[in-house]
Design a protein around this motif. Structure first.
Motif, PDB file in Angstrom:
ATOM      1  N   TRP A   3      -4.301  36.624   4.705  1.00 49.90           N
ATOM      2  CA  TRP A   3      -4.821  36.582   6.054  1.00 49.90           C
ATOM      3  C   TRP A   3      -4.169  35.496   6.910  1.00 49.90           C
ATOM      4  O   TRP A   3      -3.867  35.717   8.084  1.00 49.90           O
ATOM      5  CB  TRP A   3      -6.348  36.372   5.988  1.00 49.90           C
ATOM      6  N   GLU A   4      -3.940  34.300   6.323  1.00 50.36           N
ATOM      7  CA  GLU A   4      -3.347  33.207   7.102  1.00 50.36           C
ATOM      8  C   GLU A   4      -1.967  33.583   7.618  1.00 50.36           C
ATOM      9  O   GLU A   4      -1.597  33.272   8.753  1.00 50.36           O
ATOM     10  CB  GLU A   4      -3.215  31.933   6.251  1.00 50.36           C
ATOM     11  N   PRO A  75     -11.548  30.309  11.508  1.00 50.76           N
ATOM     12  CA  PRO A  75     -10.839  29.890  10.291  1.00 50.76           C
ATOM     13  C   PRO A  75     -11.762  29.759   9.084  1.00 50.76           C
ATOM     14  O   PRO A  75     -11.300  29.734   7.951  1.00 50.76           O
ATOM     15  CB  PRO A  75     -10.280  28.508  10.676  1.00 50.76           C
ATOM     16  N   VAL A  76     -13.073  29.690   9.350  1.00 49.10           N
ATOM     17  CA  VAL A  76     -14.026  29.561   8.233  1.00 49.10           C
ATOM     18  C   VAL A  76     -14.332  30.937   7.664  1.00 49.10           C
ATOM     19  O   VAL A  76     -14.208  31.193   6.466  1.00 49.10           O
ATOM     20  CB  VAL A  76     -15.321  28.858   8.696  1.00 49.10           C
ATOM     21  N   LYS A  77     -14.705  31.873   8.546  1.00 48.10           N
ATOM     22  CA  LYS A  77     -15.021  33.223   8.080  1.00 48.10           C
ATOM     23  C   LYS A  77     -13.751  34.036   7.845  1.00 48.10           C
ATOM     24  O   LYS A  77     -13.801  35.148   7.323  1.00 48.10           O
ATOM     25  CB  LYS A  77     -15.883  33.962   9.107  1.00 48.10           C
ATOM     26  N   LYS A  78     -12.619  33.516   8.277  1.00 49.44           N
ATOM     27  CA  LYS A  78     -11.331  34.211   8.157  1.00 49.44           C
ATOM     28  C   LYS A  78     -11.365  35.579   8.826  1.00 49.44           C
ATOM     29  O   LYS A  78     -11.210  36.625   8.191  1.00 49.44           O
ATOM     30  CB  LYS A  78     -10.912  34.370   6.689  1.00 49.44           C
ATOM     31  N   THR A  79     -11.613  35.549  10.124  1.00 49.94           N
ATOM     32  CA  THR A  79     -11.480  36.793  10.886  1.00 49.94           C
ATOM     33  C   THR A  79     -10.657  36.493  12.125  1.00 49.94           C
ATOM     34  O   THR A  79     -10.705  35.395  12.680  1.00 49.94           O
ATOM     35  CB  THR A  79     -12.844  37.344  11.349  1.00 49.94           C
ATOM     36  N   MET A  80      -9.892  37.489  12.525  1.00 55.65           N
ATOM     37  CA  MET A  80      -9.204  37.377  13.808  1.00 55.65           C
ATOM     38  C   MET A  80      -9.490  38.649  14.558  1.00 55.65           C
ATOM     39  O   MET A  80      -9.239  39.747  14.053  1.00 55.65           O
ATOM     40  CB  MET A  80      -7.704  37.227  13.615  1.00 55.65           C
ATOM     41  N   LYS A 102      -9.006  40.935   8.698  1.00 54.25           N
ATOM     42  CA  LYS A 102      -9.845  40.186   7.742  1.00 54.25           C
ATOM     43  C   LYS A 102      -9.159  40.202   6.391  1.00 54.25           C
ATOM     44  O   LYS A 102      -8.412  41.131   6.082  1.00 54.25           O
ATOM     45  CB  LYS A 102     -11.199  40.890   7.567  1.00 54.25           C
ATOM     46  N   PRO A 103      -9.437  39.193   5.548  1.00 53.31           N
ATOM     47  CA  PRO A 103      -8.870  39.267   4.198  1.00 53.31           C
ATOM     48  C   PRO A 103      -9.421  40.490   3.471  1.00 53.31           C
ATOM     49  O   PRO A 103     -10.570  40.893   3.704  1.00 53.31           O
ATOM     50  CB  PRO A 103      -9.371  37.971   3.536  1.00 53.31           C
ATOM     51  N   HIS A 104      -8.592  41.076   2.622  1.00 55.48           N
ATOM     52  CA  HIS A 104      -9.028  42.216   1.826  1.00 55.48           C
ATOM     53  C   HIS A 104     -10.170  41.764   0.925  1.00 55.48           C
ATOM     54  O   HIS A 104     -10.068  40.727   0.280  1.00 55.48           O
ATOM     55  CB  HIS A 104      -7.847  42.721   0.994  1.00 55.48           C
ATOM     56  N   PRO A 105     -11.282  42.539   0.871  1.00 63.08           N
ATOM     57  CA  PRO A 105     -12.437  42.083   0.083  1.00 63.08           C
ATOM     58  C   PRO A 105     -12.165  41.918  -1.414  1.00 63.08           C
ATOM     59  O   PRO A 105     -12.814  41.131  -2.075  1.00 63.08           O
ATOM     60  CB  PRO A 105     -13.503  43.158   0.337  1.00 63.08           C
ATOM     61  N   THR A 111      -4.444  41.681   3.646  1.00 57.10           N
ATOM     62  CA  THR A 111      -5.264  41.606   4.850  1.00 57.10           C
ATOM     63  C   THR A 111      -5.600  43.012   5.292  1.00 57.10           C
ATOM     64  O   THR A 111      -4.774  43.915   5.202  1.00 57.10           O
ATOM     65  CB  THR A 111      -4.482  40.889   5.969  1.00 57.10           C
ATOM     66  N   VAL A 112      -6.824  43.196   5.772  1.00 55.92           N
ATOM     67  CA  VAL A 112      -7.245  44.512   6.260  1.00 55.92           C
ATOM     68  C   VAL A 112      -7.288  44.481   7.780  1.00 55.92           C
ATOM     69  O   VAL A 112      -7.838  43.560   8.385  1.00 55.92           O
ATOM     70  CB  VAL A 112      -8.646  44.859   5.718  1.00 55.92           C
ATOM     71  N   LEU A 113      -6.707  45.495   8.399  1.00 59.75           N
ATOM     72  CA  LEU A 113      -6.752  45.598   9.852  1.00 59.75           C
ATOM     73  C   LEU A 113      -7.533  46.839  10.238  1.00 59.75           C
ATOM     74  O   LEU A 113      -7.278  47.925   9.724  1.00 59.75           O
ATOM     75  CB  LEU A 113      -5.318  45.710  10.413  1.00 59.75           C
ATOM     76  N   THR A 114      -8.530  46.648  11.108  1.00 56.85           N
ATOM     77  CA  THR A 114      -9.189  47.830  11.688  1.00 56.85           C
ATOM     78  C   THR A 114      -8.841  47.843  13.174  1.00 56.85           C
ATOM     79  O   THR A 114      -8.828  46.802  13.836  1.00 56.85           O
ATOM     80  CB  THR A 114     -10.721  47.790  11.536  1.00 56.85           C
ATOM     81  N   GLN A 115      -8.529  49.014  13.658  1.00 59.91           N
ATOM     82  CA  GLN A 115      -8.045  49.103  15.031  1.00 59.91           C
ATOM     83  C   GLN A 115      -8.683  50.287  15.732  1.00 59.91           C
ATOM     84  O   GLN A 115      -8.782  51.370  15.165  1.00 59.91           O
ATOM     85  CB  GLN A 115      -6.530  49.271  14.987  1.00 59.91           C
TER      86      GLN A 115
END
Lengths: 183, 76
Positions: A3-4, A75-80, A102-105, A111-115
């Motif tokens: 994710w980073e 940066p804490v929950k790791k979402t953009m 979001k990071p992959h669970p 990383t997972v991207l939803t669009q």
């Protein structure tokens, strides 16, 4: 990619060969809110290569389309989260997009991207063919977006390797110089 | 990458370099202490806002310094 890495690349997404129409990026506002999330408001300028018949209708000085983008990085929950909508002088069609990284669970190195994209048409009634065409363009753009980030990540990695290689070279040179002096 | 205002591109580049470094090395690692790029950002901002006015780009909420579209992140 973790994710980073994806988030860092997304902040530096332009220019890239998959989006040649983006000609300018500016930060309008940026701040960290009280909960530690980074908000950025950006303006993207795009040149679409509009066919001349359209240019003659809307005027040649208005060939740039602008996109307003609001992103929030936690940066804490790791979402953009990225929300963008186009600003155009004709105001007939508006496209709003929302992307969430979001990071992959289950796989921390991915990383997972939803669009999603919402297309609204005001005033003029477009045939369903045109609407379908836009929807196809948007979904192939989603793939392009992924390729674009891949390209940026590779570029950033190459820069890091170059930097490391030249640093190593410098260390070796100074060690050789030191050995020479000792003799 | 250029700026919307041609004169602002150099200021933008300086700010971007500073921001990208801080973002990757500090912010994402949880050290969101002080943003060291404040001065650079202010100078760059003034230039951009002037360019936007000159080009008559209709941006909503430009005057507000907070999240403009009203949709803040939900916390769960």
């Amino acid at each position: 990619h973790p994710w980073e890495t994806v988030t860092t690349a997304a902040m530096q997404k332009y220019p890239n060969p998959m989006n040649p129409s983006v000609v300018g990026v500016d930060v309008l506002d940026r701040h960290v809110d009280p909960s530690g999330k980074l908000h950025s408001h950006r303006l993207l300028s795009t040149e679409w290569g509009i066919p001349s018949i359209v240019k003659s209708l809307i005027g040649t000085c208005r060939t740039k389309t602008y996109v307003q983008e609001h992103s929030v990085v936690d940066p804490v929950k790791k979402t953009m989260e990225l929300k963008s909508s186009n600003i155009s002088f004709t105001n007939l069609v508006s496209v709003d997009e929302r992307l969430v990284y979001k990071p992959h669970p289950h796989e921390p190195d991915k990383t997972v991207l939803t669009q999603e994209a919402i297309i609204s048409v005001k005033g003029v009634s477009l045939s369903s063919y045109l609407e379908g065409l836009m929807a196809n363009t948007i979904s192939s753009n989603a793939n392009k977006g992924r390729e674009a980030l891949e390209w940026v990540i590779n570029r950033l990695n190459a820069e890091i390797e170059e930097f490391t290689a030249s640093a190593r070279g410098t260390v070796r040179n100074s060690m050789a110089a030191a050995a020479f002096v000792e003799k | 990458m250029n700026s919307v205002g041609e004169a602002c591109t150099e200021l933008k580049r300086e700010y971007d370099q500073c921001f990208n470094r801080w973002f990757a090395e500090k912010f994402l690692k949880g050290e969101s202490a002080e943003d060291p790029c404040g001065q650079l950002f202010k100078r760059y901002q003034l230039c951009v806002q002037k360019a936007i006015k000159e080009k008559d780009i209709p941006i909503e909420g430009l005057e507000f310094m907070g999240p403009s579209k009203g949709k803040t992140e939900n916390s769960s």
